[in-house]
Scaffold this motif. Structure first.
Motif, PDB file in Angstrom:
ATOM      1  N   SER A  28       0.827  -1.204   0.000  1.00 50.21           N
ATOM      2  CA  SER A  28       0.000   0.000   0.000  1.00 50.21           C
ATOM      3  C   SER A  28       0.864   1.258   0.000  1.00 50.21           C
ATOM      4  N   GLU A  47      10.339   2.724   5.742  1.00 52.26           N
ATOM      5  CA  GLU A  47      10.015   1.351   6.129  1.00 52.26           C
ATOM      6  C   GLU A  47      10.854   0.954   7.336  1.00 52.26           C
ATOM      7  N   LYS A  55       3.546  -7.626   4.530  1.00 55.23           N
ATOM      8  CA  LYS A  55       2.987  -8.985   4.527  1.00 55.23           C
ATOM      9  C   LYS A  55       3.354  -9.778   3.269  1.00 55.23           C
ATOM     10  N   HIS A  72       1.149 -16.219  -1.761  1.00 50.73           N
ATOM     11  CA  HIS A  72       0.289 -15.189  -2.342  1.00 50.73           C
ATOM     12  C   HIS A  72      -0.207 -15.541  -3.736  1.00 50.73           C
ATOM     13  N   ILE A  73      -1.516 -15.390  -3.907  1.00 44.21           N
ATOM     14  CA  ILE A  73      -2.161 -15.685  -5.188  1.00 44.21           C
ATOM     15  C   ILE A  73      -2.720 -14.391  -5.765  1.00 44.21           C
ATOM     16  N   TYR A  78      -8.310  -8.713 -10.036  1.00 45.33           N
ATOM     17  CA  TYR A  78      -7.535  -7.718  -9.289  1.00 45.33           C
ATOM     18  C   TYR A  78      -7.191  -6.586 -10.260  1.00 45.33           C
ATOM     19  N   ASP A 453      -4.387  -1.894   3.511  1.00 43.36           N
ATOM     20  CA  ASP A 453      -5.481  -2.741   3.008  1.00 43.36           C
ATOM     21  C   ASP A 453      -6.745  -2.675   3.864  1.00 43.36           C
ATOM     22  N   MET A 463      -3.908  -8.032  -1.363  1.00 44.12           N
ATOM     23  CA  MET A 463      -2.916  -7.252  -2.122  1.00 44.12           C
ATOM     24  C   MET A 463      -3.627  -6.216  -2.989  1.00 44.12           C
TER      25      MET A 463
END
Ligand code: FAD
Length: 506
Positions: A28, A47, A55, A72-73, A78, A453, A463
């Motif tokens: 994000s 950061e 994540k 992660h998919i 999306y 998110d 995501m």
């Protein structure tokens, strides 16, 4: 796409360019910086850790193998993520899999069944057909009983979906007379995959939102894996893009405290762990909700907009990597394990180019639910890695009875090594009634905006949701700095306002 175009078409002149400090280098924060740099502003991402991605972060172990925070998919549905890949010119990094869903058969260890999406059939008929063609999971009567309660979603859309937020998946099923078996056959896997939580705890809005997004697009449910680790394959191109336009992305920058104007209505700086203060024109938090709650200035805590955030909290989840001495499967896809402790898994030695190994499997598995908040009986998040791996091996023996279980020849596959990554607070827990407390990106503080998110956007904690929230936060800043009207602050629930009033009287 329209929002990307808007941000790119309104590039500000250099003298109007704002310095924007963004706390958090997850997807994000990075997306927010990317779109701000497109609009001519100068973002600086701070950061806390020595790795980007939050994540989706990943790092190498002593053997050079990658350890990921999560399996992660990416989905066809999306749009903001797909647009981002396109803009960065890295679409070829997505490894698209055959359009189908694979479920383990609960009663038949080692057997799987698929829902196949026939090419050329448009949405939502391709989904209907996939369900009808699958003979193994639901009977025809059960399929027929499941459809009617879901039809208002397709007709009334978002309003119907939002109204179901007070109901858990189980409440919704009971209210509409859906057969209990649908829960065991479908919703448990879906709930665990969407929010790492069981259906008696999950808001029905989440399931309907996912269905609505996935089913309205022909390729909505088609899945892709990134071709390697996310920090290098997705975050790095974002950083390059930001830096090429004058922005900065800094690691090891832990934010500690907001420095406010005397009346508390403006941010004047960010005090970092070392005590130094970073000043900017605009400030954005792209931190997870639980950290934002902890670092919220006391001057803001009772403002209704910020007070509502108390209603949100992250859910625990565990990601496990298991390296075996041989191939356990040749399936090049995500699998729904439909087992008590596991959600989805994939053999990354087959699914992901960077982790490819023709001889040996590396399973990446999502362990959920892993606390009572998520519906589990055991607080797995507090257990040792050894206990978690042992429990996972027991479930794998059922999924791979001839490779791992007691029926395996020569003692079965040997686990070479494993890695367990615990995220005690991951995406916000989408338990019933939470959606209304997700705050807009715009806040009552004139130079402070939220991303992440968990903030209000039409996708879940995902995501895609993180990218969209970052983009919406960039829009707030660009509109405000150009003197254009913004989307405005999302209204806060009356009971939160009443509670805030009461607290300030006391
Ligand atoms: P985060 O990634 O949490 O980023 C926040 C950043 O802020 C972090 O980098 C953090 O270090 C930083 N930060 C925190 N405090 C400070 C501070 N004080 N100072 C400076 N920086 C700070 N989504 C999908 O779409 N598909 C999936 O298949 C999927 N699977 C998942 C599996 C697992 C196991 C997990 C954990 C998540 C999964 N998700 C999935 C969800 C997805 O990863 C998240 O929704 C998304 O990455 C969140 O991005 P974010 O930028 O909002 O937050």
């Amino acid at each position: 796409q329209a929002l990307s175009a808007k941000l790119k078409s309104n590039v500000v002149a250099k003298e109007q360019s704002k310095k924007v400090a963004i706390i958090g280098g997850g997807l994000s924060g990075l997306a927010c910086a990317k779109y701000l740099s497109d609009a001519g502003h100068t973002p600086i991402v701070l950061e806390a850790r020595d790795v980007l991605g939050g994540k989706v972060s990943a790092w190498q172990d002593k053997d050079g193998d990658w350890i990921e925070t999560g399996l992660h998919i990416f989905f066809g549905a999306y749009p903001n993520m797909m647009n981002l890949f396109n803009e960065l010119d890295i679409e070829d990094r997505l490894q698209w899999k055959t359009h189908k869903m694979i479920f383990a058969m609960q009663e038949l260890p080692g057997e799987f069944t698929t829902f196949d999406f026939v090419p050329g059939i448009p949405a939502p008929f391709n989904f209907g057909l996939a369900i009808l063609m699958n003979q193994k999971m639901l009977t025809l009567a059960e399929k027929i009983q499941t459809a009617p309660p879901l039809i208002p979603m397709l007709i009334e859309g978002q309003d119907f979906i939002d109204e179901q937020d007070e109901l858990s998946v189980l409440d919704f099923m009971r209210k509409y007379g859906m057969p209990e078996r649908i829960n065991e056959e479908v919703f448990i896997s879906m709930a665990k995959a969407l929010d790492f939580i069981d259906p008696d705890k999950l808001s029905m809005t989440v399931v309907l939102t996912a269905m609505n997004r996935f089913l309205n697009e022909t390729d909505g449910l088609q899945m892709a894996f990134l071709d390697g680790n996310q920090p290098e394959r997705l975050c790095a191109p974002m950083v390059e893009h930001i830096e090429a336009r004058g922005g900065e992305v800094k690691l090891n920058q832990r934010f500690r405290e907001f420095v406010l104007s005397e009346d508390g209505t403006k941010v004047e700086g960010l005090r970092m762990r070392g005590g130094e203060v970073i000043e900017a024109d605009e400030y954005i938090s792209a931190m997870p909700v639980d950290i934002m709650k902890r670092l919220m200035p006391k001057e803001w805590a009772n403002m209704p907009y910020f007070r509502q955030v108390r209603e949100l909290e992250g859910i625990p989840v565990i990601n496990i990597h298991m390296w075996f001495d041989r191939k356990l499967t040749s399936v090049d896809h995500l699998c729904f394990s439909r087992s008590p402790l596991l959600s989805v898994y994939a053999d990354m030695s087959t699914c992901c180019k960077e982790y490819a190994d023709d001889e040996r499997s590396m399973l990446e598995l999502v362990f959920a639910p892993c606390s009572p908040l998520a519906g589990g009986k055991t607080n797995w998040i507090a257990k040792s890695d050894e206990e978690i791996v042992e429990a996972t091996m027991k479930e794998l023996a059922r999924l791979f009875p001839t490779e791992i279980g007691p029926g395996a020849p020569d003692g079965g596959a040997v686990l070479r090594k494993s890695a367990v990554v615990k995220t005690p607070r991951s995406v916000y827990a989408a338990i019933p009634g939470r959606n209304k407390y997700r705050p807009s990106q715009e806040t009552p503080i004139e130079n402070f905006t939220l991303a992440g998110d968990w903030t209000s956007q039409k996708f879940l904690g995902s995501m895609e949701g993180a990218i969209l929230a970052g983009k919406l936060a960039a829009e707030v800043v660009t509109d405000r700095s150009a003197g254009r009207p913004t989307q405005g602050i999302k209204s806060v629930q009356q009971h939160v306002i009443d509670e805030a009033n009461k607290a300030s009287e006391e």
